[in-house]
Design a protein around this motif. Sequence first.
Motif, short mmCIF file in Angstrom:
data_model
loop_
_atom_site.label_atom_id
_atom_site.label_comp_id
_atom_site.label_asym_id
_atom_site.label_seq_id
_atom_site.Cartn_x
_atom_site.Cartn_y
_atom_site.Cartn_z
N ALA A 89 0.83 -1.23 0.02
CA ALA A 89 0.03 0.18 0.03
C ALA A 89 0.81 1.20 0.02
N TYR A 90 2.00 1.06 0.76
CA TYR A 90 2.89 2.33 0.87
C TYR A 90 3.36 2.47 -0.55
N ILE A 91 3.91 1.66 -1.35
CA ILE A 91 4.71 1.66 -2.60
C ILE A 91 3.56 2.17 -3.59
N ILE A 92 2.38 1.47 -3.52
CA ILE A 92 1.56 1.93 -4.71
C ILE A 92 1.05 3.34 -4.49
N SER A 93 0.81 3.98 -3.16
CA SER A 93 0.32 5.17 -2.78
C SER A 93 1.44 6.29 -3.24
N HIS A 94 2.61 6.06 -2.90
CA HIS A 94 3.79 6.77 -3.28
C HIS A 94 4.10 7.10 -4.74
N LEU A 95 3.95 5.96 -5.29
CA LEU A 95 3.89 6.06 -7.04
C LEU A 95 2.88 7.02 -7.44
N LYS A 96 1.50 6.69 -6.68
CA LYS A 96 0.49 7.58 -7.45
C LYS A 96 1.01 9.00 -7.03
N LYS A 97 1.40 9.54 -5.80
CA LYS A 97 1.67 11.02 -5.56
C LYS A 97 2.82 11.49 -6.37
N GLU A 98 3.55 10.55 -6.81
CA GLU A 98 4.90 11.18 -7.67
C GLU A 98 4.45 11.44 -9.06
N MET A 99 3.21 10.91 -9.49
CA MET A 99 2.99 11.29 -10.93
C MET A 99 2.34 12.68 -11.30
N PRO A 100 2.69 13.22 -12.20
CA PRO A 100 2.39 14.46 -12.76
C PRO A 100 0.65 14.34 -13.08
N SER A 101 -0.06 15.59 -12.86
CA SER A 101 -1.56 15.76 -13.18
C SER A 101 -1.84 15.35 -14.60
N LEU A 102 -1.07 16.34 -15.46
CA LEU A 102 -1.37 16.44 -16.91
C LEU A 102 -0.48 15.50 -17.93
#
Length: 546
Positions: free
Chosen positions: A309-322
């Motif tokens: 869960a920590y890995i997946i959520s961190h990858l999500k957080k690092e992604m650009p919005s556009l």
Amino acid sequence: MFSWVNKEQGGRSKEGDVFQTVTEGLQSLYNKKLLPLEETYLFHDFHSPALEEADFQSKPMVLLVGQYSTGKTTFIRYLLEQDFPGMRIGPEPTTDGFIAVMYGENEGVVPGNALVVDPKKPFRKLNAFGNAFLNRFICSQMPNQVLQSISIIDTPGILSGEKQRISRGYDFSEVLRWFGERVDRIILLFDAHKLDISDEFSEAIKAFRGQDDKIRVVLNKADQVDTQQLMRVYGALMWSLGKVINTPEVVRVYLGSFWAKPLQNTDNRRLFEAETQDLFRDIQSLPRNAALRKLNDLIKRARLAKVHAYIISHLKKEMPSLFGKEKKKEELIARLPEIYLMLQREHHISPGDFPNVTKMQEQLQHYDFSKFPSLKMKLIESVDKMLSNKIAGLMTMIREEESKQPTQMVTGGAFEGSEDGPFGHGYGEGISAGVDAEDWIVSRDKPRYDEIFYTLMPINGKVTGVNAKKEMMNSRLPNTVLGKIWKLADCDKDGMLDDEEFALAQHLIKIKLEGFELPSELPPHLVPPSHRKNVTADILYNHQED
């Protein structure tokens, strides 16, 4: 009813958790606490399918893995003492699929496709491996006493050399990993004449990463070599295993010849008997420790789910919005080892809790990181609460169940009578020597012991503790052992030894020096004749007084 609930709350915890058994408690905690976290962060796609009721209710399972013709199927035949449906034995690779040998009132075979739709069997999630696997997976059912306590999984013989290049049509290592997570014991079989670990066997053993506590090794057909060769074979096996099983601890290896035929070399018969009994005791303990194993596996699964869960959520957080999502995704996958280190420091997680980084990088290639869920601390806190509070309650329940229920053991087949009777291991040896003799076994060496006794200056037919100690110290045994021998030999507890007690002490010293264990209480056949209670004389004496 077993429960950890507070009685002041009317028999219910704050969340109303009241469980009849540990298994029921495990299933409830998984469904309420852990499953929501797994589903949210796609745990089942990356690591392991969801657990079902059959996974919690199933009997302990033993998985046999080894290269072809190492005696896996013969080993099962040896334990059950009868043939099972679908069994084939030969020097060539005969078992070409997975066979789940389980208890059933009627003898027969259930094919894989029918097996994975049976809700009472713990194999439903194997459906994901497709028809190529299911066509080579069967369940062999039979009424056998051994199978009332455990189930045994026979696997295809692992190929070596050119043969292993032929594709099986399914991911063999992944199937083994699936079984490894769910079984109670993994037995790796080796042939004394085939110690090479092929590439496929190496990959199979690596599939059991994280299940090291379940692995046992059997060196089969050890009677086909002499003692000197056996030492070399054992050393070569440990060297080979050390390159594959990356743990500092030495894996337990059992030596023997596990089939019901005469030993070809009887020099190591006693060693093989002792090793067989050790292995039997290990397998017999599985039903007793089944709840504890399931609890342990649930804890391991919960820790991995948290890290995921920590890995997946961190990858999500690092992604650009556009823009630049694909480029950022490639960058994050390449930086995954650094992300692991950062998460270790940030959340105080042990490096051993993280999944294999190479495999994780391969799997992440197929996902859109922007669609991953953000971190939901409520789900994490729920799992943390389960690990810190609820699991402790289940541990208490396990102890309660063990104290209130009879000890569960595997019985029948080769386990029946393996400890009892004249052919039980150690019968007539060590402390049990002379148990069937009409005379007192110590009397056979008593003339020699008497010569020593009378050199110790006995007073009124007894030697003092000081004089006896000097002679007993000549054995070079530790004081703790000699102290135990003194307590056993001093039958009348007067702090001195008469000639029979002294002879008994010397006999016990001899037993210990030969490598046998001492009893906690002196068995009746070793009690000196003059110290045995004469029931008939007591009755006559009491009658005369009356």
